[in-house]
Enzyme design. Structure first.
Site, PDB file in Angstrom:
ATOM      1  N   SER A   1       0.795  -1.327  -0.083  1.00  0.00           N
ATOM      2  CA  SER A   1      -0.216   0.098   0.037  1.00  0.00           C
ATOM      3  C   SER A   1       0.880   1.046   0.127  1.00  0.00           C
ATOM      4  CB  SER A   1      -0.876   0.030   1.166  1.00  0.00           C
ATOM      5  OG  SER A   1      -0.205  -0.182   2.568  1.00  0.00           O
TER       6      SER A   1
ATOM      7  N   GLU B   1      -9.368  -9.454   4.270  1.00  0.00           N
ATOM      8  CA  GLU B   1      -9.586  -8.293   3.851  1.00  0.00           C
ATOM      9  C   GLU B   1     -11.088  -7.984   2.929  1.00  0.00           C
ATOM     10  OE1 GLU B   1      -6.545  -5.727   1.715  1.00  0.00           O
ATOM     11  OE2 GLU B   1      -7.908  -4.320   1.332  1.00  0.00           O
TER      12      GLU B   1
HETATM   13  O1  KIV Z   1      -0.610  -3.551   1.603  1.00  0.00           O
HETATM   14  C1  KIV Z   1      -1.119  -3.169   2.786  1.00  0.00           C
HETATM   15  O2  KIV Z   1      -1.140  -2.121   3.381  1.00  0.00           O
HETATM   16  C2  KIV Z   1      -1.889  -4.588   2.971  1.00  0.00           C
HETATM   17  C3  KIV Z   1      -3.009  -4.381   4.196  1.00  0.00           C
HETATM   18  C4  KIV Z   1      -4.032  -3.460   3.902  1.00  0.00           C
HETATM   19  C5  KIV Z   1      -3.365  -5.564   4.870  1.00  0.00           C
HETATM   20  O3  KIV Z   1      -1.803  -5.506   2.470  1.00  0.00           O
END
Ligand code: KIV
Length: 298
Positions: free
Chosen positions: A45, A182
């Site tokens: 992310s 998720e």
């Molecule tokens: O990349 C990320 O932040 C994630 C979380 C949302 C679990 O995979």
């Protein structure tokens, strides 16, 4: 005591909830550790929150290694999980193993995370056998956003719910130490959490999961490009930052910052008087050194 994948298992057995947050830098990692967060995820992310991409697809192994190592330097007791970026594990088990190894050796992770259920079990199995703790991730998997048709809640039909349960069983069987759920209905997430031995970490999965994770810029109100329904803002640091930036801008422009408290004194102020003879007026802006300033030197 250092938190590891084993701690996660013990916490589930004792019925203790596991707290996780995403983290991408050294200073924030130290703050999270001081706050007692059980584990941090260097999530892909970061493609959205740190690099400004519209999704996570462009994130590279080098990105994950750079951010992973920065976070790891800030954590002495906290488990650091590093995400495997898009296409770093899908092509072959061999490539997945090599890249997972790099995230541990160069990214200094204590574990890696990858997205997918039964389809990535050969990869999970190979990593687990090589001594690499693996966190799985099912439900909404952002790396498959184009296949899923957007950021939609998953597991809503009978078939989809069955598939989700089967995926949870599969990743557990393959050797994952934990699994992220998720964006799935809360009762389904609770059902899956009760059905498997390994801890589930929910994000948009309701309160029945064994632990929770949020993207830290989301929960601090620092990232507002899109705010998913499951995000609770535990503070509005974005507002505090904007106010501080504005105050700084105003003080710089009003010449009230830096004041004496934030400046260094000269041991001998007469040094500047002596230095006056070295001035080259033609080098100054406007071809002369400000006469008012020069007058103040005496
Ligand atoms: O990349 C990320 O932040 C994630 C979380 C949302 C679990 O995979």
């Amino acid at each position: 005591m250092k938190n590891t994948a084993v701690t996660f298992q013990e916490m589930k057995q004792k019925g203790e909830k596991i707290s996780m947050l995403t983290c991408y830098d050294y200073s924030t990692a130290k703050l999270m550790e001081a706050a007692g967060i059980n584990a941090v995820l260097v999530g892909d992310s970061l493609g959205n929150t740190m690099l400004g991409y519209p999704d996570t697809l462009s994130v590279t192994m080098e990105d994950m290694i750079t951010y992973g190592a920065a976070v790891a330097r800030g954590c002495s007791d906290t488990l650091v999980v590093v995400d495997m970026p898009f296409m770093s594990y899908q092509v072959s088990v061999e490539q997945a193993l090599i890249n997972a190894g790099r995230l541990m050796k160069e990214g200094r992770g204590g574990a890696v995370k990858l997205e997918g259920g039964a389809t990535v079990c050969p990869q999970i199995e190979a990593m687990a056998k090589a001594g690499i703790p693996v966190m799985a991730h099912i439900g909404l998997t952002p790396q498959s956003i184009n296949a899923l048709g957007g950021n939609k809640v998953q597991g809503k039909t009978q078939n989809a719910a069955k598939k989700l349960l089967e995926d949870a069983y599969a990743v557990q069987e393959a050797g994952a130490f934990s699994v992220v759920l998720e964006c799935i209905p809360a009762p389904l997430a609770e059902f899956v959490s009760k059905a498997i031995r390994i801890p589930t970490i929910g994000i948009g999965g309701g309160n029945g999961c064994d632990g929770q994770i949020l993207v830290y810029q989301d929960m601090l109100g620092m990232f507002t490009d899109f705010v998913p329904k499951f995000v609770k803002q535990f503070g509005n640091i974005g507002e505090l930052m904007t106010k501080a930036f504005k105050d700084y801008d105003a003080e710089v422009k009003a010449s009230t910052f830096p004041d004496e408290e934030h400046s260094f004194k000269m041991t001998d102020p007469d040094m500047l008087v002596a230095l006056k003879d070295e001035l080259r007026p033609e080098e100054a802006a406007g071809g002369e050194v400000d006469p008012e300033y020069l007058a103040r030197l005496y």
